[in-house]
Design a protein around this motif. Structure first.
Motif, short mmCIF file in Angstrom:
data_model
loop_
_atom_site.label_atom_id
_atom_site.label_comp_id
_atom_site.label_asym_id
_atom_site.label_seq_id
_atom_site.Cartn_x
_atom_site.Cartn_y
_atom_site.Cartn_z
N TRP A 11 -7.64 -14.49 33.94
CA TRP A 11 -6.25 -14.93 34.12
C TRP A 11 -5.40 -13.78 34.64
N ASP A 14 -6.03 -13.40 38.25
CA ASP A 14 -5.32 -14.44 39.00
C ASP A 14 -3.84 -14.10 39.16
N THR A 18 -2.20 -13.45 42.76
CA THR A 18 -1.10 -14.31 43.19
C THR A 18 0.17 -13.52 43.47
N THR A 38 0.85 -21.43 40.94
CA THR A 38 -0.40 -20.74 40.62
C THR A 38 -0.15 -19.59 39.66
N ALA A 42 -1.48 -19.24 35.76
CA ALA A 42 -2.23 -18.06 35.32
C ALA A 42 -1.54 -17.40 34.13
#
Length: 106
Positions: A11, A14, A18, A38, A42
């Motif tokens: 996570w 991510d 992002t 997104t 996350a």
């Protein structure tokens, strides 16, 4: 614990991926919205996995066997105080993350 730790790292990856993607002035509103969604997903996954890891750690510590060298109950107060301190620190970090996320959403 290993699965939850792996989830937290995933996570976090991510979130970093992002948040470091470039969204320039030519990006459409849909692209910016997708990027934001997104990141939010996350962040929520990161917080949930962290909370689950804290819960699991707390349960494991509650079930922890001190060892054969100590009499029953010896060291229990110190262990409990250490668990409380550790839990308070971790909960404070999670509360700050949640607060920052709410503030960002507003």
């Amino acid at each position: 614990r290993q699965k939850l730790t792996t989830d937290i790292v995933a996570w976090f990856g991510d979130m970093v991926r992002t948040s470091t993607q470039s969204v320039n002035e030519t990006a459409s509103l849909a692209q910016a919205g997708t990027s934001s969604l997104t990141f939010d997903t996350a962040m929520q996954g990161f917080i949930k996995s962290s909370e689950d890891l804290l819960t699991l750690t707390r349960k494991l510590k509650e079930l922890w066997v001190v060892g054969p060298l100590l009499k029953p109950g010896e060291g229990a107060d110190e262990a409990l105080a250490e668990m409380r301190t550790s839990a308070q620190q971790q909960v404070a970090i999670l509360n700050k993350l949640k607060s920052d996320e709410r503030r960002r959403e507003v």
